[in-house]
Structure formats: structure tokens, C-alpha cells
Design an enzyme around this catalytic site. Sequence first.
Site, PDB file in Angstrom:
ATOM      1  N   SER A 153      -4.425   2.151  -2.703  1.00 30.62           N
ATOM      2  CA  SER A 153      -5.663   2.645  -3.283  1.00 30.62           C
ATOM      3  C   SER A 153      -5.339   3.696  -4.344  1.00 30.62           C
ATOM      4  O   SER A 153      -4.570   4.623  -4.101  1.00 30.62           O
ATOM      5  CB  SER A 153      -6.546   3.256  -2.186  1.00 30.62           C
ATOM      6  OG  SER A 153      -7.719   3.803  -2.744  1.00 30.62           O
ATOM      7  N   GLY A 154      -5.925   3.546  -5.510  1.00 27.16           N
ATOM      8  CA  GLY A 154      -5.659   4.464  -6.603  1.00 27.16           C
ATOM      9  C   GLY A 154      -4.518   4.060  -7.503  1.00 27.16           C
ATOM     10  O   GLY A 154      -4.183   4.777  -8.443  1.00 27.16           O
ATOM     11  N   THR A 175      -7.887  -2.447  -9.590  1.00 31.20           N
ATOM     12  CA  THR A 175      -9.168  -2.873 -10.157  1.00 31.20           C
ATOM     13  C   THR A 175      -9.124  -2.881 -11.678  1.00 31.20           C
ATOM     14  O   THR A 175      -9.602  -3.824 -12.329  1.00 31.20           O
ATOM     15  CB  THR A 175     -10.287  -1.940  -9.665  1.00 31.20           C
ATOM     16  OG1 THR A 175     -10.318  -1.961  -8.230  1.00 31.20           O
ATOM     17  CG2 THR A 175     -11.638  -2.383 -10.191  1.00 31.20           C
ATOM     18  N   ASN A 214      -8.781   7.778  -4.913  1.00 26.45           N
ATOM     19  CA  ASN A 214      -9.314   7.041  -6.058  1.00 26.45           C
ATOM     20  C   ASN A 214     -10.821   7.232  -6.097  1.00 26.45           C
ATOM     21  O   ASN A 214     -11.500   7.129  -5.073  1.00 26.45           O
ATOM     22  CB  ASN A 214      -8.970   5.547  -5.913  1.00 26.45           C
ATOM     23  CG  ASN A 214      -9.300   4.759  -7.147  1.00 26.45           C
ATOM     24  OD1 ASN A 214      -9.809   5.305  -8.124  1.00 26.45           O
ATOM     25  ND2 ASN A 214      -9.027   3.474  -7.118  1.00 26.45           N
ATOM     26  N   SER A 271     -12.479   3.120  -5.855  1.00 32.80           N
ATOM     27  CA  SER A 271     -11.589   2.267  -5.074  1.00 32.80           C
ATOM     28  C   SER A 271     -12.336   1.032  -4.590  1.00 32.80           C
ATOM     29  O   SER A 271     -13.442   1.121  -4.048  1.00 32.80           O
ATOM     30  CB  SER A 271     -11.047   3.048  -3.876  1.00 32.80           C
ATOM     31  OG  SER A 271     -10.257   2.214  -3.059  1.00 32.80           O
ATOM     32  N   SER A 272     -11.726  -0.133  -4.784  1.00 30.79           N
ATOM     33  CA  SER A 272     -12.305  -1.382  -4.278  1.00 30.79           C
ATOM     34  C   SER A 272     -12.109  -1.439  -2.769  1.00 30.79           C
ATOM     35  O   SER A 272     -10.977  -1.394  -2.283  1.00 30.79           O
ATOM     36  CB  SER A 272     -11.634  -2.586  -4.940  1.00 30.79           C
ATOM     37  OG  SER A 272     -11.876  -2.609  -6.310  1.00 30.79           O
ATOM     38  N   GLY A 317      -2.715  -3.434  -0.807  1.00 28.93           N
ATOM     39  CA  GLY A 317      -1.304  -3.595  -0.511  1.00 28.93           C
ATOM     40  C   GLY A 317      -0.964  -3.143   0.896  1.00 28.93           C
ATOM     41  O   GLY A 317      -1.827  -2.820   1.717  1.00 28.93           O
ATOM     42  N   GLU A 321      -0.012  -1.024   4.043  1.00 26.42           N
ATOM     43  CA  GLU A 321      -0.498   0.301   4.414  1.00 26.42           C
ATOM     44  C   GLU A 321       0.265   0.801   5.626  1.00 26.42           C
ATOM     45  O   GLU A 321       0.438   0.074   6.616  1.00 26.42           O
ATOM     46  CB  GLU A 321      -1.999   0.267   4.727  1.00 26.42           C
ATOM     47  CG  GLU A 321      -2.879  -0.012   3.514  1.00 26.42           C
ATOM     48  CD  GLU A 321      -4.353   0.017   3.855  1.00 26.42           C
ATOM     49  OE1 GLU A 321      -4.665   0.094   5.064  1.00 26.42           O
ATOM     50  OE2 GLU A 321      -5.179  -0.030   2.934  1.00 26.42           O
TER      51      GLU A 321
END
Length: 1340
Positions: free
Chosen positions: A172-173, A177, A278, A281-282, A502, A504
Amino acid sequence: MSTSRVSQNAEAARADALQAEFNEKKWVWVPDEKDGYLAGWVAKEENEIGEVVMAAGGDIRRLPLYALSKMNPPKFDRVEDIADLTFLNEASVVHNLRLRYGSGAIYTYSGLFLVAINPYQNLPLYSDAIIQQYRSRRRDENPPHVFAIAERAWVNMGEERENQSILITGESGAGKTESTKKVIQYLAAIATDAHSHTSTSSHSHSQSLSSSSSFGTVMPSTGLGRPSALRHKPHQSMSTTNTGTQTSSKGRLGLLERQILQANPILEAFGNAQTQRNNNSSRFGKFVRISFAPDGSIAGANIDWYLLEKSRVIVRAAAERNFHVFYQLLEGGGTLKDTLLLEGNASDYEFLNKSRREVDGIDDLEEWSLLKNALEVVGFSASEQLDLFRIIAAVLHLGNITITATRADDAVMPEPSQAERVCHLLGIPVAEFTRAVLRPRVLAGREWVTQARTRQQALDELGSLAKTLYEKSFGTLVDRINRALDRPTSKSTFIGVLDIAGFEIFDVNAYEQLLINYTNEKLQQFFNHHMFVLEQEEYAREGIEWDYVNFGLDLQPTIDLIEGSGSVIGVLSLLDEECIMPRATDLTFTNKLHQIWSGDVQGEEFHPGRDKYEPPRFEQGFIVHHYAGKVEYHTEGWLEKNKDPLNDNLIRVLATSSESYVASLFSEFAEAPSSFSVAMGTLSTLSLGKKRTLKKGAFRTVGQRHKEQLQSLMAQLYATQPHFVRCIVPNANKKPGRVDVPLVLDQLRCNGVLEGIRIARLGYPNRLPFIEFRQRYEILTPGVIPRGYMDGRKACLRMVDALDLDKTLFRIGTSKIFFKAGVLAELEERRDASLYDIFSRLQARSRMFSARRQMKKILNRAVAIRTIQRNARIYAELREWPWWQLYTKVRPLLAATRNDAELHKKETELLLIKERAERDAKEKEALENLKMHLEVEKRKVEDALEAERNLAIDKDALLERSKKRELELEEETATLHSDLDTLDSQLDRALKMQKESEEKHEALRRAFDEAAEHLVRLEGEQQEWAGREEELLKRLASTGHDQEELHRERDDLRKEVTELRRQLAQREEDLSRIKERMDTTISELDVKLNSEVQAHDLAKDRTITLEHDVRQARTQLAELARTASDYSEMIKQKDADISSLNAELEVSKTERGRLSKEILEHRGRIEALTAEAASQRDSEARHINVQEKLQHELDKLRSLMEAKTSEESRRSEVEKQKEAELQDLRLQSSQLQQELSEARRTAIDVKNKLKVDLEASVREHASLLQSHHSLSDRLQASDHKLKLVETTLAEVEKTKRSQESELQELRSRRIDSDGQLAELQKVKEPRASSPRHPDKIPGL
């Protein structure tokens, strides 16, 4: 010197200094807990321990040698592809990424995939100019960029007609996206440019019948700017560009392209949220498939979604926000808020006020207006938008429902106002909703009873309802977008873009992390398989012996451990089994897992997944060894998360809602039988993609649905050609330019970058072509390769034998030599050592020569000083001697009688010499002027020849364009043939359906007449086009004749240049004879100078002879000047001829431009005709539909007549009428059959004519190719002869300069001889004998 050159020199000097410093020491990377890796050099090695001196600080560390990583030479700094590094280790990879990121390069290749690091700032990397820079370019022609990945996918789809996929992963971040948006932006831009050449329809998917060529070769005229939908939000994206280019780019987009781009803001509003890392973030994964028609235009799009984090609707961290749409609705809803019964702001709602409500850099009001605009572009009606926001408002009101508890711990609802609002929005009765939440009916045995819920159970029911409503509304939203983006046309190929979370690893890893990491294990297995399949295919092409290895199987034990296969019970399989057990708990699930995967194996085959499983020491859970590292999972609440039951009473109430949209969300449960609870199969924190219709009473868990979705995704990916993008977070503070090495290393492991490098190290990652290997490393094998030509492979074999390389470290293919990792670095070290030795010896010889020369000077000076001292002593002794004094006084008187005559003679000689010098100066100036004039004329001739060469090149390019145009015309002819075939088939179908028609035969006859007329028009247009094509070919032939005439004139010019060269050679011989005469004269003068003391009279005669020779040379130079002037006149005449030829060439160019315009007009007419044919087919289809309807009505009428008519007379009359109608229909069908046969004959005639035209064009094409080859051969011959003429002119010029220098030297030597003669006359007296004579001073 320019500033750029200075900077380049400085950079080169810096690189040389770094290389020199690197060669002096053994540099390594030292692991460090804080900075990851630090640079240092090995000072001493003892056994397996090394003393390393740190570059920063100079402190010494003792470390085992296996813990150190070798450092690449400085020339590999900032390399664009990590796979090119000789030492592929973690430290080198991170160091290269850090250097590139510091210099502003956020993209780096790593073999097959692209590594993208979030810059956290705006970079000008996505403008129209950048799009054009990467359009139709190979990967190695531009720096690494996400546009290069998209371009490669586009080209492969066009050339290979194979579906493509782009996999974008990261934390994330990291910028997933934004990278997805950039890929879609690039594809929309190039597809728009490709389609702009063939169609101007509002729907960009419309295609032309004549545009059947591959769209991979279409060159766009301009790129695409960044539309408003692809907006930048601070600290969220890879980078953005200026919005000034939006207007020009957006204006070129068709409706479908704009809908695809505007779908992204809708998905961001409903599926993205602010997290700690982020701001945008999606919170779901998506796979966007963009389909392309054969002409390169976008034919449609489809979106699959995965793993929606629906738990964020009700709970999240305090520093994070809910989904964007909640805050946008409350900020900009306006009158819509009154309709949805919303009041106040985010602080008034329980689902929003316990976490962050505002984000820096995000304006919710502006985002709301962008969302509304995107919904309108995609095609959402006002009622559909109201239904979407109805669910959002209902979720907010559900959070505000207050539930309290009585003394008996029964749940009650003291304030029903919020429940009334929810029921009003959802269209359900308040009493049934309250009863379903507080006192639902459940099945106890065979009887239905009412069960009182506790306060916590009721709150959990409301939270589960809110999550389910949001998830189902999100799925319906995506389905609605897919319907808007779908187009009823042939979708030949597609490019899919996968944007998914991705790997985690958190402090507390739950069920959600297991599903995400399981997904990434499958994706990494797919990458490993694809990566080394391509690698091993190259080994096969090069003929290298290699045992095939399936590296995808390396991850199979972990995958079997998670999902299970065959008789093996995995984590998810066991969890599904425990969910149906009556007394199962999280603890019993964990204990069974330990027993299966870590217990003793008795009589069972050992499964490799056991090595990947490990029980924890203290916590309730288990540890899995993933490819990215060990992850400890905590199993608390896993059974509930896997089942996530929802009250059956609530489902039935919602399924019978008066609001059609709400009822459609639960339509699958409308007729389901009542049960204790229906397993929705929805995860409390994650939900899975597409909605599936379940069988009644089917129990489906989250694990089962996730495995099915993942299998479907992997099947799609395996059917495509993949491309990979790995996004990286550089630091946790969102600061540009900073790199947290441990954080980046952790992501490289999780993203599979280091896993890919590990696989590459097992093969031969470094490779060089034969010629490059020989040029670089031949210095290490002197004398091994003989002089002359040798095959590259044989040369490499000799070199590696001489280098004593282990045969397991290299392989030699058909065009390249392959090396294991690190071998090239060793060869580089040996090469540097060899060069160091060579230059050291060269410097030693140079220093020796310099020292010897300096010492010789010192010795000569010492000898000279001693000689001066000795002569000074002798002079001091003679100065006081009387006889010496007498000699010095008498000596001038001896020569006084002859001084006057000698002075008079020398004065006359001096005057003569001055006159000669003046004449020589004037002659020199005249010759210099002549030389300058000849040089100017020479430059003019060279410019004319260069212009001729450029004209020949332009003609070759024109021939090549005509060849391409001819190929395009052939393809268009083939498409016309296919269109005629389709037209025949459609006519056949129309004839079969017209046999049963009663009233529309006249309309069909007119339709066939129009089709026949259209075919006749097509034939006429085709004949007219063929005539014009013949006319154009004749004009091209005439132009070829003009070109041949130009070549003949060029040959004449070449002959004249040859004649000039011959005359220059003759003049050269004359000058050589003059030189010989001057040489003899100089020798005679030398003899005279030696004998001037005895014979002065002979010197005067020889001087007169010398003057005579000089006059002869002057006359010869005058003749040369006259010939040079003649040559200049001839060159001027040739310049006039060349200018006239240039004018004729300009006329031919204008004629060719006019012809090209006519060809373009013909092409436009052909496209218009194809459009008319398409409209004709549409009208025929409409006629067929009308006929079907009439036939249906006729059948109905016949049935009615049969039912109503009972008398035999009426029946007979009806039968007679039917017989008459059948006779009419038979006549009509026979007429139609005749017309159809005539149409077919005309079509066959058109085909035959087109075939004849095609054969004629093929023959003409062959003749054009032959003429092109002959012209190219003549041009090469003329270029060769021109080069010979230029070399001869240069040699003549060189000899002329040498003769002028020799003449000047003769003059100087003559002056010197006269001076020496004067000196000799002065000292021509008898010398007195002396007891001592001074010695000569050496060196003076």
C-alpha cells in the site's frame, strides 16, 4: 569549450578516478542492521574471517567471509537493468536502485519486470511528448518506464495476435493505482491515435472493412495528455504531469475511451480509502481487460474485482478513513442529502466519527463533482445514481441505530427513528426489520421459535448487514460499469492490467493476510515459470545444453500446504472442514493443523510442505515459510471469518423490498427456504469478485470462493503473455529522495525481485555477442587469435581455452557466449590488471627516457662550463703577451686594402637578392590567392556531389514508400474479396427466408437491385482506380528515365574529373623535375661555399646560373596559373549544369507530391464505398427481421382461420387461395433465383477483374524492385568513384603544399648561403700562427 562538454569530461574524470580507487582495493558490502549494507574493503583474510575497513569512518570490523557481498565495479553504477550486474546480490541491487532513485530515475528493469519506486513528488514523465517518445520504440531505445511495458504489450498483441497481461503488485502506497492509471492512459492514447486514421465515428470501436492490417504498425500523430480522471493526490502516486495538455488530448478521445478513463474515478470513490501509508489506497484488487478490434481501436473493456476490504465500512484504525464516497456525499451532496435523510457532517455518524475525517491535499467537494461527472460520462441515469447513494446513506444510518440491553441482557431499540430512516431508504417494513434484528425466528428441531438476541449480537447483525449491503452494491456497480464498457462487436485480443495487493507481513497476521499471501504465492509461481521458460527458450535457440528445470515447482510445497491437493489436507481445506463441524473452535482447528503438518509421519509419504510449516512457541497459530520469508499467522476468529453468517430473517426482508434495486441485491435468496442461518460466504474483512448464483441450501465458505476466483484468474493469466511491474515504497515518511534500505529490501523479497535474481543465478544471466567479447577481452589472450578473419565462435573457443575458464562457468551458443554470475567481474579484474601492467611499463619507459635526456643536458652543461673556463684562462695569459698585442694591432691593416672592393661587391649582391626576394613574395601571394580560389571551387564541386547523393537517397525512399503503398492496396483488395464472399452468404440466407414471405417480395427485389447497382458502381470505381494506377506507374517510369539521364550526366562529370586528375598528375611531374633541378643547384652552392676561399670567381658564375634556373621556375609557375584559371572556368560551367539538373529534380518532386495526394483521395473513396457496403448489410438485416415478424403473424392468422372455419366449402376456397398464393410465391422465388444468379455472375466478373489487376500490380511491383536494385548498384558505383576522385584531389593538394614548402626552404637556404659567403669574405685573411688556440665550446 561548451558547458556540456566540460560536464562530460568532468564526469569521465570522476568515473576514471572511482575505477582507479576500486582497482586498488577489494571492495565488499558489509551487512548493517540500521543501513542495510555499508561499503568497505577487505584489509586481511585469516581462514574464514576477514578484517574489513569501513569506507565511512574507517573503523575495522571482523566478519566471516560468507557474510560479505562482492561489490560491482563503478562502471555498473546506475545500470538500467539489474540483470546486467555481474554480482547479483541483495546489496548490489539495493545500491543500484538507490543511486538511480537519487538521480531522479524511478524506473529500473530487472530482467523481465520493471521496478517502480514511488517518488512522492511531481515528475514530468507522463506528458504527450513522453508518450510519443515511447510510441513504436524498442525497450532498449529509451530509459525504463511503465510506458515501455505498455508499448511492449501493445506491440506483442498486434504482431502475435495473443492476449497480453500486465501484473502490477506492491504494498500500500507503492503506486500500484497510479501505475495502473498510467498504463490505461497510454493504451487509450495510442489506441485513439491508431483509430483516428481509419474512423471518425463517435464510437471508437467502429471499424472499416478496408482496415485489416496489423495495428501494431500505426504511428500516432500526437500523444495523450493526462485527463482529469487521472488526477494526482499528494503522497499517493508515482508521479503526475501538468494539466495543460488535457484539453488537446481529451478532445481526441471517443466515447468509449472517455468511459474507460472515467470508470477509474468511480472505482476510486467506492473502493479506495486513506490509510497510514497512502492517502488513496485501493482496498480491492482488480483485473481490467481492454479489448481491441483488428484495426487497433478499443472495442470494449471489462473489470473483475477481488478482495474488497468491506470491514472498513464499520471499523478501521484511528489514523485512517472510510471509503472516499462517504465523505464526498456528506460534503457535496446538497439537495441529495435531504432526499437520503442525511444531516450534518462526518462527525455525526458512528461509522465515521471514530477515525480520521480529513486528509491533507484531498478536497472532498471537488472529488464529488468529479465523481458526478464520471457517472454521467459512463452513462448512469439519475435513478441509478440515487440507488447507489441510497445504499451509502443506509449504511450511515445503520451505524447510528442505538441498541441497549435490559436486565435480562435482551437487546432493545429505544430510538426507532434511525431504524425508520433505514427502512425508508431500503423499502422494507420497520416492524419486520426490528423483529429480524432483535427477536428473529430460528428453527429448533422441527419447530420455529423466537430467539431474543443480546445487545452485542444485535450490533454484530447490524454491522454484518452494513458490510453485506456495501459489498453487494459495489459488485452491482462494477457490473453496471462493465455493461457500459461492453460493445457488441468482435473482440479479437485484449490487454489485461492486474492491480492487486502485494505480499504482506504484519506484526499480527490474520486470515486476510493468509489469503493475500496465498494469492501472491500463486502469482510468484506464475512469474517463476514464465521467467525461466523464456530463459530456457533462448538457451534452446542458441543450442546450449541445458536440463529443463521447472522453477515454478519451488513454490508448490507452500501452495499445497495452504490449499491442499489430492489426499493432502491444506490449511484452507481443513478450515472448511472445521466450519461444518458442530463443536469446532479455532483451537481445535489449530491443533489439527499441528497434528497433520508437524506431527510424526507413520507409514505415510513425506510431503515437502512439512518443511514449510512450523508451529509457534507461544501464540495460537502457525508459521509458514513463504518465498518472501517466514510469516506467523494467528488463528483467533478464523472460523467465524470463514463462515460470516447473516440472519436469514434479514435476508428474506431485504429480498422482498419495495425498492427494486435493493431487492435485486438479494434476489438469489428470494425463494430460499428458511434455515438457522445462510452461509453467505462473505469474509468480514475481504470479499471475493464476481457474484455467482448459488444452489439453494449450498454452504460455501470464503476459502472455497477465493480458491475458485484465484483459479479463474490464473487460468486467464496463463492464457496471456504476461508483463510484470513491481512497485516499491522508498520510505515510511513519504519523503522524496530518501531510501530506507531495510524497508526496500523487505519489499524486494516480498515482490519476488530477489527470488527472480536467485533463479537467474542458477542459469547464465550474463551474455555477450562474440564480437563484443573478442574486442573487450582479446587483450588477455595475446597471440591466440591469428591475423586476418576468423569466425566469432572459433575465436571465442580459442580465447576461453587460453583464459583457463572452468567449462561449467560458461556456454557458447550460435551468436553469444553465456556466463555464470560473477565470471564477467573476474574477467574485468584480470583485464584491469593487464591494462595496469601495460601502462605501468609504458610509464616506466617514458620516465627512463625523460631522465636520461635530462641527465645528458646536465653533463653537456658541465663540459661547456669547463671549456669556457679554460678558454678564459688562455685569453687572460695572451692578453699580457707583447707578441699577441702586436698581432691584434697589425691584423686589421692586412685586410684594409681589399675591404672597399669587397664591400662594393657585396652591396650589389645585396640589391640583387632584395629584388629577387620581392619578386618571390609577389609570386607567393599570387599562388596563395590561386590556392584559395581552387579550394573554393573544390568545395562547390563537393557540395554539388553531396546534393546529387541526397537526391538519389530521396528517390530510394520514394520507391520504398510506393512499395509499401502497393502492399496496402493488395491488402485492401483482399478485404474486398472477403466482403464479396460475406455478401454472397447473406444473399443465400435471405433467399431461404423469402420462400415463406407473402407481402415483402417487392421490397426484397428492390434491395437486390440496389445491391446489384452497388456492385456495378464498385466495378466502375475499381476500373477507374486501375486506370489511374496505370497512369501513376507510367509517371513513375518516366521519373526513372529522368533518373537514368542524371546518372549518365554524373558519369560524364566523373570522366571530366578523371581528366583533371590526369592533368594534375602531369603538373606534378613538372614540379618534381623543378625540384630535382633545385636540388642540384643547392648541391652546387654547397660546393661553392666550401671552396670560396680559393675560387671566388667561380661562385659568381654559379650564382648567375642559379638566377637563370629561378627564372625558368617562374615561367613554369605562370603556366600553372593559366591552367588553374582554365580549370576554374570548366568548374563554373559544370556548376551551371548541376543547377539546371536540380531544377528538373524539383519539378519531378512536385509531380510526385501531386500523385501521392491523388492516391490518398482514392483511398478515401474506397473507405466510403466500404462504409456503404456496411450500411447495405445493416438494411438487409433489418429486412430479414421484418420478414421473420411477418412470418410469425402469418402463422398466427393461419391458426385462427383453421380454428374458425368449419365448413368444407370455405376450406376448399382457402385451399384454392393458398394454391394460387403458392404459385405466385414459386414464380417470385424463381425470379429471385434468376436475379441471384445474375448477381453472382457479376460478383464473379468483379473477382476475376480484381485478380487480373492484382497480377498486373504484382508484375509491376517486381519490375520496380529490379529497377530499384539496378539504381542502387549504380549509385554505389558512382559513390565509390566519387570517393576515389576526392582522394586523388586530396593527394594533389597535399603534393602542392609540400612543393610550396620545399620552394620556401630553397629560398631560405639561398639566403643563408649568401650570408655565409659574406662572412667567409670577411674572414678571408691569413691567420697568424699562435702557440695556443682556443678550443671550441661543445653544444654552442
